[in-house]
Design a protein around this motif. Structure first.
Motif, PDB file in Angstrom:
ATOM      1  N   HIS A 238       0.830  -1.210   0.000  1.00  0.00           N
ATOM      2  CA  HIS A 238       0.000   0.000   0.000  1.00  0.00           C
ATOM      3  C   HIS A 238       0.855   1.246   0.000  1.00  0.00           C
ATOM      4  CE1 HIS A 238      -2.116   3.263   2.178  1.00  0.00           C
ATOM      5  NE2 HIS A 238      -3.132   2.916   1.379  1.00  0.00           N
ATOM      6  N   ASP A 239       1.929   1.254   0.871  1.00  0.00           N
ATOM      7  CA  ASP A 239       2.745   2.466   0.998  1.00  0.00           C
ATOM      8  C   ASP A 239       3.642   2.701  -0.202  1.00  0.00           C
ATOM      9  OD1 ASP A 239       1.597   3.086   3.333  1.00  0.00           O
ATOM     10  OD2 ASP A 239       3.377   2.903   4.590  1.00  0.00           O
ATOM     11  N   LEU A 240       3.957   1.630  -0.932  1.00  0.00           N
ATOM     12  CA  LEU A 240       4.718   1.839  -2.165  1.00  0.00           C
ATOM     13  C   LEU A 240       3.802   2.291  -3.300  1.00  0.00           C
ATOM     14  CD1 LEU A 240       7.212  -1.169  -2.133  1.00  0.00           C
ATOM     15  CD2 LEU A 240       7.782   1.250  -1.968  1.00  0.00           C
ATOM     16  N   LYS A 241       2.595   1.754  -3.329  1.00  0.00           N
ATOM     17  CA  LYS A 241       1.673   2.137  -4.408  1.00  0.00           C
ATOM     18  C   LYS A 241       1.218   3.580  -4.263  1.00  0.00           C
ATOM     19  CE  LYS A 241      -1.477  -0.587  -5.871  1.00  0.00           C
ATOM     20  NZ  LYS A 241      -2.653  -1.485  -5.941  1.00  0.00           N
ATOM     21  N   THR A 242       1.034   4.028  -3.016  1.00  0.00           N
ATOM     22  CA  THR A 242       0.517   5.392  -2.811  1.00  0.00           C
ATOM     23  C   THR A 242       1.467   6.449  -3.370  1.00  0.00           C
ATOM     24  OG1 THR A 242      -0.710   4.660  -0.870  1.00  0.00           O
ATOM     25  CG2 THR A 242      -0.293   7.023  -1.084  1.00  0.00           C
ATOM     26  N   PRO A 243       2.767   6.459  -2.957  1.00  0.00           N
ATOM     27  CA  PRO A 243       3.645   7.481  -3.557  1.00  0.00           C
ATOM     28  C   PRO A 243       3.855   7.269  -5.048  1.00  0.00           C
ATOM     29  CG  PRO A 243       4.918   5.952  -2.220  1.00  0.00           C
ATOM     30  CD  PRO A 243       3.482   5.669  -1.962  1.00  0.00           C
ATOM     31  N   LEU A 244       3.843   5.982  -5.476  1.00  0.00           N
ATOM     32  CA  LEU A 244       3.980   5.741  -6.909  1.00  0.00           C
ATOM     33  C   LEU A 244       2.784   6.333  -7.673  1.00  0.00           C
ATOM     34  CD1 LEU A 244       5.389   2.102  -7.114  1.00  0.00           C
ATOM     35  CD2 LEU A 244       6.500   4.203  -7.911  1.00  0.00           C
ATOM     36  N   SER A 245       1.606   6.194  -7.113  1.00  0.00           N
ATOM     37  CA  SER A 245       0.407   6.767  -7.752  1.00  0.00           C
ATOM     38  C   SER A 245       0.526   8.289  -7.845  1.00  0.00           C
ATOM     39  CB  SER A 245      -0.844   6.385  -6.964  1.00  0.00           C
ATOM     40  OG  SER A 245      -0.999   4.982  -6.952  1.00  0.00           O
ATOM     41  N   SER A 246       1.055   8.880  -6.722  1.00  0.00           N
ATOM     42  CA  SER A 246       1.229  10.337  -6.738  1.00  0.00           C
ATOM     43  C   SER A 246       2.228  10.747  -7.807  1.00  0.00           C
ATOM     44  CB  SER A 246       1.701  10.814  -5.364  1.00  0.00           C
ATOM     45  OG  SER A 246       0.750  10.516  -4.375  1.00  0.00           O
ATOM     46  N   LEU A 247       3.354  10.015  -7.888  1.00  0.00           N
ATOM     47  CA  LEU A 247       4.367  10.347  -8.886  1.00  0.00           C
ATOM     48  C   LEU A 247       3.795  10.206 -10.300  1.00  0.00           C
ATOM     49  CD1 LEU A 247       7.518   8.583  -7.347  1.00  0.00           C
ATOM     50  CD2 LEU A 247       7.126  11.045  -7.550  1.00  0.00           C
ATOM     51  N   GLN A 248       3.054   9.089 -10.504  1.00  0.00           N
ATOM     52  CA  GLN A 248       2.464   8.894 -11.828  1.00  0.00           C
ATOM     53  C   GLN A 248       1.456   9.995 -12.157  1.00  0.00           C
ATOM     54  OE1 GLN A 248       0.836   4.987 -11.683  1.00  0.00           O
ATOM     55  NE2 GLN A 248       2.829   3.961 -12.026  1.00  0.00           N
ATOM     56  N   GLY A 249       0.654  10.368 -11.144  1.00  0.00           N
ATOM     57  CA  GLY A 249      -0.360  11.393 -11.389  1.00  0.00           C
ATOM     58  C   GLY A 249       0.245  12.732 -11.746  1.00  0.00           C
ATOM     59  N   TYR A 250       1.260  13.194 -10.971  1.00  0.00           N
ATOM     60  CA  TYR A 250       1.896  14.483 -11.279  1.00  0.00           C
ATOM     61  C   TYR A 250       2.662  14.417 -12.587  1.00  0.00           C
ATOM     62  CZ  TYR A 250       0.632  16.329  -6.704  1.00  0.00           C
ATOM     63  OH  TYR A 250      -0.070  16.793  -5.632  1.00  0.00           O
ATOM     64  N   ALA A 251       3.239  13.235 -12.883  1.00  0.00           N
ATOM     65  CA  ALA A 251       3.968  13.108 -14.155  1.00  0.00           C
ATOM     66  C   ALA A 251       3.009  13.234 -15.333  1.00  0.00           C
ATOM     67  CB  ALA A 251       4.704  11.762 -14.199  1.00  0.00           C
ATOM     68  N   HIS A 252       1.819  12.613 -15.236  1.00  0.00           N
ATOM     69  CA  HIS A 252       0.826  12.733 -16.305  1.00  0.00           C
ATOM     70  C   HIS A 252       0.326  14.177 -16.447  1.00  0.00           C
ATOM     71  CE1 HIS A 252       0.595   8.602 -17.465  1.00  0.00           C
ATOM     72  NE2 HIS A 252       0.247   8.180 -16.222  1.00  0.00           N
ATOM     73  N   MET A 253       0.194  14.831 -15.276  1.00  0.00           N
ATOM     74  CA  MET A 253      -0.273  16.225 -15.316  1.00  0.00           C
ATOM     75  C   MET A 253       0.739  17.101 -16.046  1.00  0.00           C
ATOM     76  SD  MET A 253      -1.846  16.572 -11.472  1.00  0.00           S
ATOM     77  CE  MET A 253      -2.077  18.344 -11.641  1.00  0.00           C
ATOM     78  N   LEU A 254       2.035  16.871 -15.771  1.00  0.00           N
ATOM     79  CA  LEU A 254       3.056  17.681 -16.437  1.00  0.00           C
ATOM     80  C   LEU A 254       3.184  17.318 -17.914  1.00  0.00           C
ATOM     81  CD1 LEU A 254       5.829  17.625 -13.667  1.00  0.00           C
ATOM     82  CD2 LEU A 254       4.389  19.553 -14.327  1.00  0.00           C
ATOM     83  N   GLU A 255       2.885  16.071 -18.228  1.00  0.00           N
ATOM     84  CA  GLU A 255       3.047  15.618 -19.600  1.00  0.00           C
ATOM     85  C   GLU A 255       1.921  16.096 -20.526  1.00  0.00           C
ATOM     86  OE1 GLU A 255       3.881  11.351 -21.845  1.00  0.00           O
ATOM     87  OE2 GLU A 255       2.599  11.441 -20.051  1.00  0.00           O
ATOM     88  N   THR A 256       0.739  16.270 -20.000  1.00  0.00           N
ATOM     89  CA  THR A 256      -0.418  16.556 -20.840  1.00  0.00           C
ATOM     90  C   THR A 256      -0.313  17.947 -21.489  1.00  0.00           C
ATOM     91  OG1 THR A 256      -2.822  16.697 -20.920  1.00  0.00           O
ATOM     92  CG2 THR A 256      -1.751  17.480 -18.908  1.00  0.00           C
TER      93      THR A 256
END
Length: 584
Positions: free
Chosen positions: A366-384
């Protein structure tokens, strides 16, 4: 006493007991043999063996009569003998079964003449003189020798000439009446002629020893023998009178004693050894079989000691004490009980560990997925291309991503550290350090952390210098972890007292982290040092990885120390770091 000494003592005792029992059996057999040999000697030669016993066992009664051993008197009766006791003047003071033709007073020369056969006497006479109770007694024993009496009676009437023996009718009647027979032997012991000799069972040649034994021991052959030597013709006359129904030669009279005694002794020893073997098997083998069965049950995962029909362990009584035959294995049984208890605890702990591992895997995932989800989310936001982000927003997103990645880095590093500590792969280099000074500096640094608040830490050094072997970087991490746990996971008003306590010897000291916060339940204390017990939620704080206490415990043990926790709900928590001795 160790089990080795117990077994040696039992074995030596058993061997000693066996030897004693064999000696007792041998003694009993020897006593029986001596008794029987004495009986045979009395029958074979009552004159030499019985008279001495007779006078030694005699008792002088108040009326001056003499009481003899009844068993010896029975032998006198069997031999058709009689007894007389003479005083110093030759007068008879006591007698037993004396015939009418025996005098009751003897002159000194007369007694000697009878005794030496210088004067005719109708009985074979034996004499024994003993002192008893301060008085000299002469015991006369008379026994009628049928063969000698018959030979004396008929010898003058027998005629022998040129190898031929002539017996007159009157003498023939006397000989046949007693079923006697006569043999005339030459100088070599070979029979020349005979009269009334049985057709079988009687030898025709004799050695000197044969004649002596027949004359000396009539009971062995059942025949009374009397001899007369004819010097004129150089012949030996044997007159034999059977005293028992059978005239056949008897075997050695001692054989019926020695053979049964030896057989009985051997059989007794065999039975004794068999019984001892059975006792030994029950005494020592039964507990060993019980322990083997116990070990087999342990192998199968059954950790209770095998019980009997009543449900009580076979090695114990109802009161819980060892049975007698199990006492010698007390140390082994104690060890097996401890092993069973340990295995049972390990089984329970394994189940709990399996449950915690599942929880830990779920938490770390859970704790690895949570920060990974955050990283993926901000990365997608910057990429769009849909949005145009300002410089400030990009920096804000980058800061959040850096925080999440740093949290993941701490999590991975702590996880790696816990495995290194648990596998023994981390061996810090310790150095002799002033614990008071080092801990004071670390506490001051923690007080400057704004996340902890102000004036929440109180340091109490030891009254005297304390030196210990510690690894300073590991020690700093331990203090940081314990300080963070005490201040971040308790109410804001909770305080932490850090104390240094010196030990009795150099290198012995204790450090206490005592807070007055909310405390922990026993279950929480038990799980405190499990890896990733806290299961940190990244949505609340990224300060810890959830592995801090597991790392703390491993680092302390790597520096040869130990950690103890004393806590209760709403009563605060005390964590002690203990170094028992200085390993210089």
């Amino acid at each position: 006493m160790s089990i080795r000494r117990k077994l040696m003592t039992r074995f030596i005792g058993m061997l000693t007991g066996t030897v004693i029992l064999i000696i007792m059996l041998g003694s009993l057999a020897t006593f029986w043999v001596l008794q029987k040999v004495n009986e045979v000697n009395l029958v074979d030669d009552f004159v030499n063996n019985g008279l001495d016993q007779l006078i030694n066992t005699a008792e002088i009664m108040p009326d001056n009569t003499i009481r003899y051993d009844p068993e010896l008197l029975k032998q006198v009766d069997k031999n058709q003998g009689w007894l007389q006791v003479l005083d110093e003047r030759g007068a008879v003071i006591d007698d037993y079964h004396v015939p009418s033709d025996v005098p009751n007073h003897y002159k000194p020369g007369e007694l000697i003449a009878y005794w030496q056969a210088e004067k005719a006497f109708p009985y074979q006479l034996a004499m024994l003189i003993r002192e008893k109770d301060g008085k000299n007694f002469t015991l006369l024993y008379g026994e009628k020798n049928v063969a000698k009496s018959l030979l004396d009676q008929i010898r003058a009437q027998l005629l022998y000439d040129r190898g031929k023996l002539t017996v007159k009718p009157a003498e023939q009647e006397a000989i046949r009446k007693l079923n006697a027979y006569i043999q005339v032997l030459d100088t070599y012991g070979k029979e020349i002629t005979s009269y009334n000799k049985p057709a079988a069972g009687v030898p025709s040649e004799y050695s000197i020893q044969d004649i002596v034994l027949k004359v000396r021991y009539p009971n062995r052959s059942g025949i009374t023998v009397s001899t007369w030597y004819d010097g004129q013709h150089e012949t030996t006359w044997l007159l034999s009178v059977p005293v028992h129904p059978s005239m056949t030669e008897k075997t050695n009279p001692y054989a019926f004693i020695l053979e049964p005694a030896l057989i009985i002794l051997i059989l007794s020893i065999i039975v004794l050894l068999v019984l001892l073997a059975l006792w030994y098997a029950n005494r020592f083998g039964s507990p060993m079989l019980h322990m083997l069965q116990w070990l087999q049950r342990l192998e199968q995962g059954h950790y209770e000691e095998p019980t009997g029909a009543a449900g009580i362990p076979r090695s114990q009584r109802r009161n819980g004490k060892w049975k007698r035959k199990y006492q010698v294995y007390g140390e082994v049984l104690h060890s097996m009980q401890a092993l069973s208890h340990t295995l049972k605890q390990d089984e329970a702990q394994r189940k709990q560990t399996d449950s915690l591992r599942e929880e830990w895997i779920a938490g770390i995932t859970h704790d690895l997925k949570t920060p990974l989800s955050s990283l993926q989310g901000y990365a997608h936001m910057l990429e769009t291309d849909k949005y145009s982000w300002t410089t400030e927003e990009v920096r804000e997103f980058a800061g959040i991503m850096i925080d999440k990645s740093m949290y993941m880095d701490r999590l991975v590093n702590d996880l790696a550290m816990t495995y290194r500590l648990r596998s023994g792969g981390y061996q810090p280099e310790v150095e002799r350090t002033d614990v008071n000074t080092l801990l004071h500096d670390l506490v001051q640094r923690a007080e400057r952390n704004p996340a902890y608040g102000e004036r929440r830490i109180l340091f109490q050094p030891a009254d005297e210098p304390v030196y210990g072997l510690v690894h300073i970087p590991s020690f700093e991490r331990i203090v940081d972890n314990l300080t963070a746990n005490a201040l971040l996971h308790n109410p804001p008003e909770a305080t932490l007292a850090v104390r240094v306590l010196s030990g009795e010897r150099d290198g012995e000291f204790t450090i206490e982290f005592a807070d007055d916060g909310q405390g922990m339940s026993p279950e929480m204390v038990w799980k405190l040092f499990e890896r990733y017990y806290r299961g940190t939620d990244t949505g609340t704080s990224d300060m810890g990885s959830g592995l801090g206490m597991a790392v703390t415990k491993g680092l302390i043990e790597a520096m040869k120390g130990r950690i103890e926790v004393d806590s209760a709900p709403d009563e605060g928590t005390i964590i002690r770091l203990i170094w028992d001795a200085y390993a210089g």
